[in-house]
Design a protein around this motif. Sequence first.
Motif, PDB file in Angstrom:
ATOM      1  N   ASN A  55      -0.717   4.726  -4.124  1.00 45.22           N
ATOM      2  CA  ASN A  55      -0.764   4.298  -2.732  1.00 45.22           C
ATOM      3  C   ASN A  55       0.179   5.191  -1.932  1.00 45.22           C
ATOM      4  O   ASN A  55       1.337   5.380  -2.323  1.00 45.22           O
ATOM      5  CB  ASN A  55      -0.316   2.829  -2.642  1.00 45.22           C
ATOM      6  N   PRO A  56      -0.280   5.808  -0.829  1.00 49.11           N
ATOM      7  CA  PRO A  56       0.562   6.756  -0.086  1.00 49.11           C
ATOM      8  C   PRO A  56       1.925   6.203   0.304  1.00 49.11           C
ATOM      9  O   PRO A  56       2.940   6.902   0.191  1.00 49.11           O
ATOM     10  CB  PRO A  56      -0.281   7.073   1.154  1.00 49.11           C
ATOM     11  N   LYS A  57       1.963   4.943   0.766  1.00 47.91           N
ATOM     12  CA  LYS A  57       3.242   4.372   1.192  1.00 47.91           C
ATOM     13  C   LYS A  57       4.151   4.078   0.003  1.00 47.91           C
ATOM     14  O   LYS A  57       5.364   4.337   0.057  1.00 47.91           O
ATOM     15  CB  LYS A  57       2.983   3.094   2.002  1.00 47.91           C
ATOM     16  N   ALA A  58       3.579   3.564  -1.075  1.00 48.80           N
ATOM     17  CA  ALA A  58       4.382   3.296  -2.275  1.00 48.80           C
ATOM     18  C   ALA A  58       4.906   4.596  -2.860  1.00 48.80           C
ATOM     19  O   ALA A  58       6.069   4.691  -3.279  1.00 48.80           O
ATOM     20  CB  ALA A  58       3.534   2.549  -3.309  1.00 48.80           C
ATOM     21  N   ILE A  80       7.862  -0.913   6.472  1.00 49.92           N
ATOM     22  CA  ILE A  80       6.445  -0.695   6.790  1.00 49.92           C
ATOM     23  C   ILE A  80       5.567  -1.350   5.729  1.00 49.92           C
ATOM     24  O   ILE A  80       4.541  -1.959   6.039  1.00 49.92           O
ATOM     25  CB  ILE A  80       6.137   0.810   6.886  1.00 49.92           C
ATOM     26  N   MET A  81       5.979  -1.247   4.464  1.00 50.04           N
ATOM     27  CA  MET A  81       5.179  -1.806   3.378  1.00 50.04           C
ATOM     28  C   MET A  81       5.166  -3.328   3.381  1.00 50.04           C
ATOM     29  O   MET A  81       4.152  -3.958   3.109  1.00 50.04           O
ATOM     30  CB  MET A  81       5.707  -1.306   2.033  1.00 50.04           C
ATOM     31  N   GLY A  82       6.310  -3.939   3.706  1.00 43.87           N
ATOM     32  CA  GLY A  82       6.375  -5.399   3.746  1.00 43.87           C
ATOM     33  C   GLY A  82       5.990  -6.046   2.421  1.00 43.87           C
ATOM     34  O   GLY A  82       6.570  -5.745   1.366  1.00 43.87           O
ATOM     35  N   LYS A  83       4.979  -6.873   2.440  1.00 43.37           N
ATOM     36  CA  LYS A  83       4.550  -7.590   1.240  1.00 43.37           C
ATOM     37  C   LYS A  83       3.944  -6.668   0.177  1.00 43.37           C
ATOM     38  O   LYS A  83       3.830  -7.055  -0.990  1.00 43.37           O
ATOM     39  CB  LYS A  83       3.535  -8.670   1.621  1.00 43.37           C
ATOM     40  N   GLU A  84       3.562  -5.465   0.591  1.00 46.89           N
ATOM     41  CA  GLU A  84       2.984  -4.514  -0.362  1.00 46.89           C
ATOM     42  C   GLU A  84       4.012  -4.005  -1.377  1.00 46.89           C
ATOM     43  O   GLU A  84       3.646  -3.377  -2.367  1.00 46.89           O
ATOM     44  CB  GLU A  84       2.381  -3.317   0.375  1.00 46.89           C
TER      45      GLU A  84
END
Length: 300
Positions: free
Chosen positions: A179-182, A57-61
């Motif tokens: 960051n919520p996803k991180a 979901i994060m990909g390049k993040e």
Amino acid sequence: MEIGKSLKHISPEWGLVSVCFLWGSSFILIATALESISPGLLVTSRFILGALLTALIMGKELKNITRVDWMGGLWAGTCIFFGYFLQTVGLQTIPSSISAFLTALYVPFVPLLQLILFRKVPELTVGLGIAVAFGGMLLILDPTKLSFSGSFGEWLTIASALACALEIIVIGKFATQCNPKAFCLTQLTVVAAWSTAYTIAFEDVYVSWNPTLIVCIAILAGMIAFNQIVINWAQKTVSPTKAVLIYTLEPVFAGIIGWLVGEKIGLMAAFGGVLVVASVIISSWLPRYIQERKLACKKE
């Protein structure tokens, strides 16, 4: 789809309610999966796949993950693991009904730890809401059928409730900085590492792969990724004491789903569920509604 953008249209409180619904519905999936796989391996599989899904979901993040994300993930992930681990070990020597009852202690533990660690006293409405919701949870679990002997398994389960309470507080502490996803990815990675070590060291691993098991694990992994992202996002603005109040909805949803699949719900449990729902509505939404009405009246 960009999860961050989609969450902008949802209030943090309703986001946590959706998490509770998924938690409540997960019991059936877990029970079904445990017919074919050992508990430690199930937990390990869930968190490894959840971490991989979050990474996709994060990909390049992924390159933007910070030291704070990892620090928060280390603390929160460790709390999550010990919540699972201590409860699982405790269940080897005590009935599941007593385990569920003692695990519910995480509800009063949160405001108590907030007071001890940060000298924060919950708002009156939230404090009363927590007390009423906790009472409702106890009615759902039917305390008349329980007894406390002070055994080692019971104390381990109380420790697991303490770990769950610490998890909520730690997430609240780091959510505003991460960051919520991180933050989700680091948490799930830490839990996966702890779970793998535990499974290898202590568990008699067994698994019988079949389509039902694969579907259950896939859904549970998706749930864990979604839930942690939403929790991390929501607790940026929702305090730990308000969050734990909303989390008391989990056994209500579990009871409703169990009833839909044929399980019986007693009058005491039904009344407990009503108390939980009422306490959440009154403590979380009523003060905001009153404030909004006051502002609207002033404008008029």
